[in-house]
Design a protein around this motif. Structure first.
Motif, short mmCIF file in Angstrom:
data_model
loop_
_atom_site.label_atom_id
_atom_site.label_comp_id
_atom_site.label_asym_id
_atom_site.label_seq_id
_atom_site.Cartn_x
_atom_site.Cartn_y
_atom_site.Cartn_z
N ASP A 142 13.42 35.13 11.41
CA ASP A 142 14.43 35.77 10.56
C ASP A 142 15.57 36.40 11.36
O ASP A 142 16.38 37.16 10.82
N GLY A 143 15.65 36.10 12.67
CA GLY A 143 16.74 36.62 13.49
C GLY A 143 16.23 37.46 14.65
O GLY A 143 15.03 37.50 14.93
N TRP A 144 17.16 38.16 15.32
CA TRP A 144 16.80 38.97 16.48
C TRP A 144 16.09 40.25 16.05
O TRP A 144 16.48 40.90 15.07
N ARG A 145 15.07 40.64 16.84
CA ARG A 145 14.32 41.86 16.55
C ARG A 145 14.17 42.68 17.83
O ARG A 145 13.86 42.15 18.89
N ASN A 207 10.74 46.98 15.28
CA ASN A 207 11.10 45.73 14.61
C ASN A 207 12.48 45.83 13.94
O ASN A 207 12.66 45.42 12.80
N VAL A 208 13.44 46.37 14.68
CA VAL A 208 14.78 46.59 14.15
C VAL A 208 15.56 45.26 14.17
O VAL A 208 15.63 44.59 15.20
N ALA A 209 16.12 44.90 13.03
CA ALA A 209 16.92 43.67 12.93
C ALA A 209 18.26 43.88 13.64
O ALA A 209 18.95 44.89 13.41
N ILE A 210 18.62 42.94 14.51
CA ILE A 210 19.86 43.03 15.29
C ILE A 210 20.75 41.83 14.96
O ILE A 210 20.43 40.69 15.33
N PRO A 211 21.86 42.05 14.27
CA PRO A 211 22.79 40.94 14.03
C PRO A 211 23.34 40.40 15.35
O PRO A 211 23.46 41.13 16.35
N GLU A 212 23.69 39.13 15.35
CA GLU A 212 24.18 38.48 16.57
C GLU A 212 25.37 39.21 17.17
O GLU A 212 25.50 39.33 18.39
N ASP A 213 26.26 39.72 16.32
CA ASP A 213 27.48 40.35 16.84
C ASP A 213 27.25 41.74 17.40
O ASP A 213 28.18 42.40 17.85
N GLN A 214 26.00 42.23 17.39
CA GLN A 214 25.68 43.51 18.01
C GLN A 214 25.02 43.33 19.37
O GLN A 214 24.63 44.31 20.01
N ILE A 215 24.91 42.08 19.81
CA ILE A 215 24.47 41.80 21.18
C ILE A 215 25.74 41.69 22.02
O ILE A 215 26.48 40.71 21.94
N ILE A 216 26.02 42.72 22.78
CA ILE A 216 27.28 42.82 23.50
C ILE A 216 27.34 41.85 24.66
O ILE A 216 28.34 41.17 24.90
N SER A 217 26.25 41.78 25.43
CA SER A 217 26.24 40.91 26.60
C SER A 217 24.81 40.76 27.09
O SER A 217 23.89 41.42 26.60
N SER A 218 24.63 39.88 28.06
CA SER A 218 23.34 39.76 28.73
C SER A 218 23.62 39.44 30.20
O SER A 218 24.66 38.87 30.54
#
Length: 420
Positions: A142-145, A207-218
């Motif tokens: 269901d997406g990033w967690r 188990n916090v849902a993280i939208p793709e646009d809240q991943i700043i960098s890696s």
């Protein structure tokens, strides 16, 4: 959540000083009462953000105040004199802005959120037997967690957004999370004897849902979490705060001494301000306030010189390395002088200066806790190694990260569920 209009945001130091002076005065007026009650400085922080302080370093073309590095640290030093908890509360926020300044148009969204008065806090540190990141960011059906527990989460109790480092396969992910997102818990359990109101408690991500646009960098696990410029920048926050504490010590000494008419060892009614011993102690405090401010200004100048290289992404910049060296050198002196000033304060007041009503002890306690955040003794050894052998700063840490990453090399299957 809007911010009040800033008059003629010219970026001039005089304009900025005049705008924020009444805000700082109000913060200072409530500092002792907050300390006595251990009352979180929520109103003070919101007043500061409402006056536009959070967008101090946002570029003018992006709707911010466009203050220079030196202007911002001068204001932070004055803010620290009012209440040394608050610069630490906004430290992660300002570093987040510096990171976004490097990203150009990709930062427009975040600048807009900041201009609307949002505050960013940090949840970085963890407790374990070794330095690593156990908080995880993994892609689920269901997406990033996001899952994990962070400690010493400075400013997070006050924040609208939380900046988090998390492990994702063979990468370290830089994530921002809304503080009110489902699964986020913030605990006010910081029990340090100083800087009590910084909101440096525990933060739990379940188990916090993280939208793709809240991943700043890696970045690779072998990369330093903070690049050299930001390392010096973070250190400068503590130095500016310590210099502000030294200013506050001098201010409180003057307010304490001037009306007093009793001097130890002299019978009768004697103006303490005329006592040569007291004058000598206050003179020393005055010199310490000057010295710490001058050192902070020197670090600001070094960061200003290195700023173009940071914005350009030049990670090997000699000017950035020089700025970091200067910050570490200043750290050795500013810590000692701030603690000296906070101790000398009690040489002008005797036992009456120890009254809980005055809370003059907060200056030493706050300075001591700030001094403990970064190991000055370790930095001193590194400075000596650099001077003697040319060994770059952070070398032991870089080598340790490399060894750790090699020992924890992920399997091919693990990489597939990560950021790749």
């Amino acid at each position: 959540m809007g911010t009040e209009h800033f008059p003629a945001a010219s970026g001039s130091a005089d304009t900025l000083d005049a705008h924020f002076a009444p805000v700082f005065e109000k913060i200072a007026a409530g500092a002792v009462a907050r300390e006595q009650k251990r009352e979180l400085a929520r109103d003070a922080v919101r007043g500061l953000l409402g006056a536009g302080f959070g967008r101090l370093r946002v570029p003018r073309e992006a709707g911010g105040l466009g203050a220079s590095l030196k202007e911002s640290f001068t204001l932070l030093r004055t803010l620290a004199a009012a209440d040394s908890n608050i610069p630490q509360i906004v430290r992660a926020h300002f570093a987040f802005v510096e990171g976004r300044r490097q990203q150009g148009q990709a930062s427009e969204r975040w600048f807009g959120i900041i201009n609307d008065g949002a505050l960013f806090g940090a949840a970085m540190a963890e407790r374990s037997d070794e330095t690593n990141v156990s908080t995880t960011l993994l892609r689920q059906p269901d997406g990033w967690r996001l899952n994990g527990t962070k400690y010493y989460s400075t400013g997070t109790l006050y924040a609208d957004w939380i900046i988090v480092w998390a492990a994702s396969a063979d990468q370290r992910a830089h994530v921002v999370v809304r503080s009110d997102a489902p699964g986020v818990s913030r605990v006010d359990d910081w029990d340090g004897f100083g800087q009590r109101l910084t909101g440096s408690g525990t933060t739990v991500f379940d188990n916090v849902a993280i939208p793709e646009d809240q991943i700043i960098s890696s970045k690779a696990l072998t990369d330093l979490p903070a690049q050299s410029f930001l390392g010096a920048y973070y250190q400068q926050f503590h130095l500016a705060t310590l210099a502000g504490i030294t200013q506050a010590v001098l201010r409180d000494a003057l307010e304490f001494v001037r009306p007093r008419t009793r001097v130890f060892g002299v019978p009768g009614k004697v103006a303490q301000r005329e006592d040569p011993v007291v004058q000598g102690v206050v003179g020393r405090m005055s010199a310490l306030a000057f010295s710490t401010a001058a050192l902070v200004d020197r670090v600001s100048d070094a960061l200003t010189e290195a700023e173009p290289d940071w914005v350009a992404g030049d990670r090997g910049s000699a000017r950035i390395e020089a700025a970091q060296e200067i910050a570490f050198q200043a750290q050795q002196i500013v810590i000692e002088q701030a603690l000296e000033a906070a101790t000398l304060l009690f040489e002008v007041g005797g036992a009456s200066a120890t009254s809980e009503k005055r809370r003059l002890d907060r200056h030493w306690r706050n300075a001591r806790v700030l001094a403990s955040h970064n190991p000055a003794a370790q930095r001193l050894r590194e400075l000596g190694d650099l001077a003697l052998n040319g060994t770059p700063l952070w070398t032991p840490y870089r080598e340790g990260l490399l060894r750790q990453a090699q020992a924890q090399a992920p399997t091919h299957a693990e990489v597939q569920v990560g950021l790749a």
